[in-house]
Structures are given as C-alpha cells and as structure tokens.
Design an enzyme around this catalytic site. Structure first.
Site, PDB file in Angstrom:
ATOM      1  N   LYS A 184       0.858  -1.185   0.000  1.00 59.42           N
ATOM      2  CA  LYS A 184       0.000   0.000   0.000  1.00 59.42           C
ATOM      3  C   LYS A 184       0.895   1.236   0.000  1.00 59.42           C
ATOM      4  O   LYS A 184       1.512   1.569   1.005  1.00 59.42           O
ATOM      5  CB  LYS A 184      -0.909   0.031   1.218  1.00 59.42           C
ATOM      6  CG  LYS A 184      -1.819   1.271   1.247  1.00 59.42           C
ATOM      7  CD  LYS A 184      -2.152   1.699   2.641  1.00 59.42           C
ATOM      8  CE  LYS A 184      -2.829   3.060   2.691  1.00 59.42           C
ATOM      9  NZ  LYS A 184      -2.081   4.149   2.057  1.00 59.42           N
ATOM     10  N   GLY A 220      -5.257   0.093   4.885  1.00 61.68           N
ATOM     11  CA  GLY A 220      -4.235  -0.357   5.824  1.00 61.68           C
ATOM     12  C   GLY A 220      -4.759  -1.309   6.877  1.00 61.68           C
ATOM     13  O   GLY A 220      -4.177  -2.377   7.127  1.00 61.68           O
ATOM     14  N   GLU A 258       9.917   1.251  10.785  1.00 61.66           N
ATOM     15  CA  GLU A 258      10.923   2.312  10.656  1.00 61.66           C
ATOM     16  C   GLU A 258      10.164   3.622  10.770  1.00 61.66           C
ATOM     17  O   GLU A 258       9.391   3.988   9.886  1.00 61.66           O
ATOM     18  CB  GLU A 258      11.667   2.201   9.321  1.00 61.66           C
ATOM     19  CG  GLU A 258      12.973   2.967   9.288  1.00 61.66           C
ATOM     20  CD  GLU A 258      12.801   4.406   8.843  1.00 61.66           C
ATOM     21  OE1 GLU A 258      12.719   5.275   9.748  1.00 61.66           O
ATOM     22  OE2 GLU A 258      12.753   4.669   7.654  1.00 61.66           O
ATOM     23  N   CYS A 292      13.281  11.201   7.585  1.00 61.17           N
ATOM     24  CA  CYS A 292      13.292  10.806   8.990  1.00 61.17           C
ATOM     25  C   CYS A 292      14.699  10.805   9.582  1.00 61.17           C
ATOM     26  O   CYS A 292      14.865  10.906  10.794  1.00 61.17           O
ATOM     27  CB  CYS A 292      12.658   9.428   9.147  1.00 61.17           C
ATOM     28  SG  CYS A 292      13.305   8.184   8.002  1.00 61.17           S
ATOM     29  N   GLU A 393       9.255  15.653  15.796  1.00 60.70           N
ATOM     30  CA  GLU A 393       9.683  15.608  14.398  1.00 60.70           C
ATOM     31  C   GLU A 393       8.849  16.590  13.571  1.00 60.70           C
ATOM     32  O   GLU A 393       7.635  16.429  13.423  1.00 60.70           O
ATOM     33  CB  GLU A 393       9.537  14.199  13.832  1.00 60.70           C
ATOM     34  CG  GLU A 393      10.114  14.062  12.447  1.00 60.70           C
ATOM     35  CD  GLU A 393      10.069  12.632  11.929  1.00 60.70           C
ATOM     36  OE1 GLU A 393      11.053  12.197  11.309  1.00 60.70           O
ATOM     37  OE2 GLU A 393       9.049  11.949  12.148  1.00 60.70           O
TER      38      GLU A 393
END
Length: 499
Positions: A184, A220, A258, A292, A393
């Site tokens: 996906k 998902g 991750e 990231c 972040e």
C-alpha cells in the site's frame, strides 16, 4: 485541472487502478484520489480509493502465488531483481521526473539520490537470493537441519517522502526471500510507484506483488488484520505505527517498523567547519527536510557556535528555491498543503517557546513560489533541548541549534529524546568520534559526512524510531522463518519404555 506542462505527459497515465494478480483492475468503490503537483497545485493523475474488498482480492492473489514463488529457484528470483534494476537504469531520468513532479523534491536529488539508492536495493538483494540458506548442527547421535523458509504473504505500507526508495527497500528483500506481497503506497504521493508497476508488470509473476491504493483506514487496517497476511513492514509516523501494532496483534504477526527521528548532529570544537556547515545545510534542505534521518538537532560546541551559525545563515540563504523540475533548483515545496501547514505551525511554536530565528522562519514567497507549498530554510537558535521544536519531528526544512560544553553533556542531551534513528559527529579527534558515537542511542552515526549512506549498512532505530533493520542482509531474517529438523542416527529404541 490539466496535467503539468513541465514534463512529458506520456511518462504517466491519467488514471491508475489497483495492480492485482498481474492485471490492472478497477477499484470496488469506483472512487478515486487525486495525485497533485505540490509546486503548482495541478492534478497529475488519479488513483483508486481502495477498500476491504480490494484488499481481499489482493491478498487472495498473493496467497495463491505464494506456493509457486516460494519454491522458485534462486536464479529466477535473482533474474527478476536484476531486470528490475536494469529497467530502472534505462529510464532513470523518467522515474526521477515522476518522483519530482508528485513529491516536489528537486530533480537533482531524484537523479542523484533517490534513483541510485532504489536501484542499489534491487542489485544488493539480487545477490542475496543465492545466500539464503540454513545450517547443520552435528551431534553424536543426530544431525540437526535448520531450514530458512519464506514467511508468506507480506503487507507493506510505505510513506510519501521517498516513495521509490521505500518501495525498493521493501519489495527487494521480500522477493529475494521468496515471499509474495501486497503493498500500500501513500495515497498522496505514489505516481512513480504506479508507473513502476505498470512497466514491471510483464516480468513480475501474477500475484507475486500486488498494489492496492487508498486511505489508511480503508486499506491499511483490513490489510494488516487479514488472516492470510503473515508479516507487516511499515515506514511512517509513530501514531500510525501504534495502530499498525494493534492491527498486527489481531493475528499475532511480526512487524518491522521504521519510524520518525529527531537526530542529533554534533559539531565539536575541532570540526572542519566548512564541511560541517555543508552537512548542516544538506541535513536541513535535502528533500525539504522531509527525511526521517535528518539531523534536525544541531549541537554546537560553545566555542564555535557564533561562527558556525553565521556561516550556516549565509549557506541557507543562498539555497535556490523554485520549480523542482529544473535541475538548478536546490529545494522544492513541501509535499502537500497539510505538510506545509504542519511545518508552519512549528515555526510559530518556536517563537512562542522563546527560540530565536537565525534565518527563515516563514513561508517562502516571490516569483514562482506563491502557488507552491514552500517554506524558507529555517534555523532556530537559543533552543533548549526540552522545547517541543527540539523534541518533536517537524519533517520540514527546520533545524534547531543547541549549545554544549563537553562530551558528557552533549551525549546526555543527544540521548534525551524519544527517538534514536540517526546522528552525526564532526570532529578531527578519532577518539572523541568513537566515544561519542558509542555513547549515542541511535541506529546510525555518520562521522564527518552526514547522509553518508552505504549499501549494505543497516538502517533502523532505537526507542520510538522503531525496530527491525533495512537496507542490509539483516532484513532477510525478518522475511524468513526457521524450521528445525532433527534426524536421529541411533538405531533401536531409546529403552526408557522397554517391554
């Protein structure tokens, strides 16, 4: 709106369905999602808005294909991966442009970073197909055989920031190990991926790789909770990962995750300032900061902070913003309006928290920029490590500069963070480099060159940056499962229950 005018429209289709069992099929709902160009807000293409019925079809195809693909020869798997790499090389410029059009990353990055790295994944794991083997253990009375087998149907969910590379890093090892896949991609940025599978559809055996597009809640969740899925690999945000783990618990399947980062980039007093400034510049603007691994916490030794920030200010103010499809452009727009607004909110938050703006600090405007999602490359100073801008972040071209006095302090500050994905150290002292790198709780540390990515080196995180490793042969352990077979060499009964 019409297609963009700065690329050949024959590079991609006006609409893509799902890729299931080797064919392009219409989505069950009939609804579509627009793929946008973040530079000029024009619609590039449309993808299917998938649902659970589409997922059912894709998983069924993958399950059906697993029997034959799991028994394929190493040579067959190797040839597939080599041919994929060859085709990517032959159309490198085309795929780079597709990545740029839909994501907004500069073409120079797509050409020199994304595509070479993606190609490298297929080349790396093509060689692995022949090296997936078990082991034998010898005992006086038995032989132990450990078989390493593919795990089954794998669900793979990838993000929008480096789509081709994320796709390659997922499917290459999974295919090398003999698994089948339902992938996906991100619903906002996946044009390059859809075109990739359109080109590769004739060489991928039917059902071995299936692509279902759509929103996370619609695709998902039913994908990860499907009883025939045996493993999930996810790259994305922590909140989504928490949902993925909950979904995976339904059928007790393993996950590799991750996730985010707030990586520490440490500049010591004896650093090569010219090189370190270049590294901090790259870390801020590469892919508009939507990486990231970005070294977005910049720790500067107190003795060089003033000079370093002065140089960094000049460097960032020279960055050329503009049309990412032009090779001279050094930084493009954020990938979406949502991401642009998120970054803007952190720019406001930084000021509220008491930080000072060295350069940038707002949306970029001017000729050719007003229609796009542009943010000025930004450096905050007077930042304390406990500020939200230093802990969360931001995923944009924003770096926070923090002062430190000595090694012990900077290691402590670097580790006072929920993330631990990457980091950098700039110093001419080899002992200091090793001490700091060993002390950092992070998955990758680059010494004297940030983003120094080397094929075969593991990428993965500590703490809330996730678990599992990619970009290396270690990932093959995540896509295989062992089976122990013990062969008895001793004739006759054991004698414990003799009659």
């Amino acid at each position: 709106m019409s297609d963009t005018s700065n690329a050949d429209p024959s590079l991609y289709q006006s609409q893509y369905g799902h890729f299931i069992n080797g064919e392009w099929v219409t989505g069950d709902s009939g609804k579509t999602i627009d793929l946008m160009n973040p530079f000029n807000a024009q619609v590039l293409s449309h993808i299917a808005a998938g649902n659970s019925r589409d997922v059912e079809r894709a998983v069924a195809a993958a399950k059906n294909a697993f029997g034959s693909w799991s028994q394929s020869s190493p040579n067959e798997r190797q040839e597939l991966l080599v041919e994929i790499a060859r085709r990517l090389k032959n159309r490198l410029e085309d795929y780079a442009m597709l990545e740029t059009l839909n994501n907004g990353k500069p073409l120079r990055e797509s050409l020199n970073f994304d595509l070479p790295q993606a190609i490298g994944q297929f080349e790396l794991f093509a060689g692995a197909a022949y090296h997936l083997h078990g082991e034998t253990l010898d005992y006086p009375d038995a032989i132990g055989l450990v078989h390493r087998e593919p795990i089954g149907v794998c669900a793979q969910i990838i993000p929008w920031n480096v789509p081709l590379l994320m796709m390659a890093s997922k499917i290459a090892p999974a295919l090398a190990a003999g698994n089948t896949i339902v992938i996906k991609p991100a619903e906002s940025v996946c044009l390059s991926i859809m075109e990739f599978f359109r080109e590769m559809g004739d060489i991928i055996p039917p059902g071995v790789v299936n692509v279902v597009t759509g929103y996370g809640a619609d695709v998902g969740e039913p994908l990860v909770t499907h009883p025939d899925v045996r493993k999930v690999a996810f790259t994305g945000s922590v909140p989504t990962a928490q949902k993925i783990m909950q979904y995976a618990s339904r059928n007790i399947i393993p996950q590799t995750l991750e996730l985010g980062g707030k990586s520490a980039q440490i500049v010591c007093a004896d650093a090569d300032l010219e090189a370190a400034v270049e590294g901090a510049t790259m870390s801020t603007v590469l892919n508009k900061g939507e990486i990231c691994l970005a070294g977005s916490r910049l720790f500067l030794h107190e003795s060089i902070q003033e000079e370093f920030l002065a140089r960094l200010k000049v460097s960032l103010e020279d960055i050329r913003l503009g049309d990412p499809a032009r090779i001279e452009t050094q930084m493009g727009p954020q990938a979406s309006v949502m991401q642009r607004d998120k970054v803007s909110s952190y720019l406001e938050l930084g000021l509220e928290e008491g930080a000072s703006v060295v350069t940038g600090g707002s949306r970029a405007s001017g000729a050719g920029l007003d229609q796009g999602n542009f943010i000025q490359p930004t450096i905050f100073s007077d930042v304390s490590n406990d500020m939200r801008i230093a802990q969360e972040e931001i995923f944009g071209p924003v770096t926070c500069a923090i002062t430190f006095k000595d090694e012990d302090e900077v290691i402590r500050l670097a580790n006072e963070c929920n993330y631990g994905l990457a980091g950098g150290v700039w110093t001419q002292n080899i002992g200091a480099a090793h001490r700091i790198a060993r002390g950092m709780q992070t998955g990758t540390v680059w010494i004297n060159r940030y983003y120094n990515l080397k094929s075969g080196m593991p990428i993965g995180g500590y703490k809330q940056s996730g678990f599992g490793r990619e970009f290396c042969f270690d990932v093959l352990n995540h896509y295989t499962i062992t089976k122990s077979v013990i062969i008895n060499l001793q004739d006759g009964p054991m004698g414990m229950y003799a009659q």
